[in-house]
Scaffold this motif. Structure first.
Motif, PDB file in Angstrom:
ATOM      1  N   LYS A 181      39.834  24.193  83.840  1.00 53.92           N
ATOM      2  CA  LYS A 181      38.621  23.802  83.026  1.00 53.92           C
ATOM      3  C   LYS A 181      38.678  22.423  82.430  1.00 53.92           C
ATOM      4  CE  LYS A 181      35.969  24.963  79.155  1.00 53.92           C
ATOM      5  NZ  LYS A 181      35.679  26.014  77.658  1.00 53.92           N
ATOM      6  N   GLN A 182      40.070  21.985  82.102  1.00 57.41           N
ATOM      7  CA  GLN A 182      40.056  20.659  81.474  1.00 57.41           C
ATOM      8  C   GLN A 182      39.980  19.663  82.719  1.00 57.41           C
ATOM      9  OE1 GLN A 182      44.113  19.163  80.914  1.00 57.41           O
ATOM     10  NE2 GLN A 182      43.789  18.227  79.192  1.00 57.41           N
ATOM     11  N   ALA A 183      40.786  20.025  83.844  1.00 61.74           N
ATOM     12  CA  ALA A 183      40.857  19.120  84.975  1.00 61.74           C
ATOM     13  C   ALA A 183      39.428  18.655  85.423  1.00 61.74           C
ATOM     14  CB  ALA A 183      41.722  19.696  86.105  1.00 61.74           C
ATOM     15  N   ALA A 184      38.605  19.927  85.465  1.00 59.27           N
ATOM     16  CA  ALA A 184      37.268  19.833  86.127  1.00 59.27           C
ATOM     17  C   ALA A 184      36.223  18.747  85.259  1.00 59.27           C
ATOM     18  CB  ALA A 184      36.511  21.010  86.201  1.00 59.27           C
ATOM     19  N   ARG A 185      36.457  19.094  83.782  1.00 63.11           N
ATOM     20  CA  ARG A 185      35.882  18.306  82.922  1.00 63.11           C
ATOM     21  C   ARG A 185      36.037  16.717  83.191  1.00 63.11           C
ATOM     22  NH1 ARG A 185      36.884  16.252  78.095  1.00 63.11           N
ATOM     23  NH2 ARG A 185      38.666  17.400  77.895  1.00 63.11           N
ATOM     24  N   LEU A 186      37.489  16.478  83.163  1.00 57.98           N
ATOM     25  CA  LEU A 186      38.051  15.056  83.300  1.00 57.98           C
ATOM     26  C   LEU A 186      37.270  14.478  84.594  1.00 57.98           C
ATOM     27  CD1 LEU A 186      41.492  15.305  82.250  1.00 57.98           C
ATOM     28  CD2 LEU A 186      39.790  14.426  80.798  1.00 57.98           C
ATOM     29  N   HIS A 187      37.256  15.310  85.583  1.00 57.63           N
ATOM     30  CA  HIS A 187      36.869  14.783  86.810  1.00 57.63           C
ATOM     31  C   HIS A 187      35.353  14.336  86.860  1.00 57.63           C
ATOM     32  CE1 HIS A 187      36.592  14.365  91.142  1.00 57.63           C
ATOM     33  NE2 HIS A 187      35.631  15.030  91.365  1.00 57.63           N
ATOM     34  N   HIS A 188      34.658  15.084  86.237  1.00 56.04           N
ATOM     35  CA  HIS A 188      33.348  15.155  86.282  1.00 56.04           C
ATOM     36  C   HIS A 188      32.462  14.445  85.184  1.00 56.04           C
ATOM     37  CE1 HIS A 188      32.800  17.945  89.819  1.00 56.04           C
ATOM     38  NE2 HIS A 188      33.504  18.801  89.214  1.00 56.04           N
ATOM     39  N   GLU A 189      33.349  14.458  83.799  1.00 62.68           N
ATOM     40  CA  GLU A 189      32.423  13.653  82.929  1.00 62.68           C
ATOM     41  C   GLU A 189      33.199  12.485  82.303  1.00 62.68           C
ATOM     42  OE1 GLU A 189      32.159  16.826  79.835  1.00 62.68           O
ATOM     43  OE2 GLU A 189      31.547  18.399  81.275  1.00 62.68           O
ATOM     44  N   VAL A 190      34.539  12.122  82.713  1.00 63.51           N
ATOM     45  CA  VAL A 190      35.468  11.085  82.002  1.00 63.51           C
ATOM     46  C   VAL A 190      35.145   9.766  83.037  1.00 63.51           C
ATOM     47  CG1 VAL A 190      37.296  10.118  81.098  1.00 63.51           C
ATOM     48  CG2 VAL A 190      36.571  12.553  80.638  1.00 63.51           C
TER      49      VAL A 190
END
Length: 249
Positions: A181-190
């Motif tokens: 979940k963290q990895a996906a958020r970083l990839h898509h949002e940061v």
């Protein structure tokens, strides 16, 4: 070897990086690398803060960054200053190191900051990133720190676009991912963080063991960076600073 201190990343309020750095230098004796952004102060304010950091705070290293825009943060209505960008801040620091203020007037005893800059090897517009990196070096940058990378191929692609070895030492960012979940958020949002599909898939299929995979990837990048770059710096997960030690271990 040093403690890297962000300055309100993602435009969310944190304790001032220079004040935090001064406290760490004074109380713990660790060398620090505080980030200074051009988002939050005018040229006059930046100079005053930097002179205080040098003369009172004992700060000897600065990472010059433009700073994330306020619209990304949690302060509605806030506006950035941005009288100069990161390249301008490097020039300002180089002026101070020559004993001059931004206007060319003498400040008396010069500073001797080691000037660092940020680098995004996975930028969407890599040609622009390379051009800005060269401008930072020409302005006086002495070292750079990258956004985290998760595969050596990301760095190799940047070097090919750069046309060879970098002209200044580079520290590679290493982030031990703790969950899919963290990895996906970083990839898509940061902005500036790109996690390769292969790493995302490993994290996804690992389920509850995704943190172990994230640590394995981080350790691999750390070992690689120690051999193929000037070094590395570790970005531990929020409120889990001890994870940095796991990467070193």
């Amino acid at each position: 070897d040093a403690v890297d201190i962000n300055n309100s990343p993602m435009a969310r309020v944190h304790l001032d990086a220079i004040l935090m750095a001064a406290a760490i230098e004074r109380d713990l004796g660790f060398e620090t690398v505080p980030h200074v952004t051009t988002r939050d102060a005018s040229v006059m304010g930046l100079q005053a803060s930097l002179l205080g950091a040098w003369a009172v705070g004992g700060i000897r290293n600065i990472l010059a960054v433009t700073g994330d825009p306020p619209r990304l943060g949690d302060q509605p209505g806030s506006q950035g200053v941005y009288e100069v960008d990161a390249i301008g801040l490097v020039r300002l620091l180089e002026h101070l190191n020559r004993g001059q203020d931004w206007a060319g007037q003498s400040i008396g005893e010069p500073t001797n900051f080691t000037i660092g800059v940020a680098l995004t090897p996975v930028a969407t517009d890599l040609d622009l990133e390379v051009a800005r990196f060269r401008q930072k070096v020409e302005a006086g940058a002495q070292f750079a720190m990258t956004q985290p990378i998760f595969d050596p191929a990301q760095w190799e692609t940047f070097l090919r676009r750069l046309g060879g070895d970098p002209p200044i030492p580079i520290l590679i960012g290493v982030w031990p991912l703790s969950s899919y979940k963290q990895a996906a958020r970083l990839h898509h949002e940061v902005p500036g963080i790109v996690i390769p599909e292969a790493v995302l898939e490993r994290m996804r299929t690992a389920g509850a063991e995704a943190g172990t995979v994230g640590l394995e990837v981080a350790r691999s990048i750390y070992r690689w960076a120690r051999e193929h770059a000037a070094g590395a710096y570790i970005i531990p997960p929020f409120k889990r600073f001890e994870d940095a030690l796991l990467v070193l271990g």
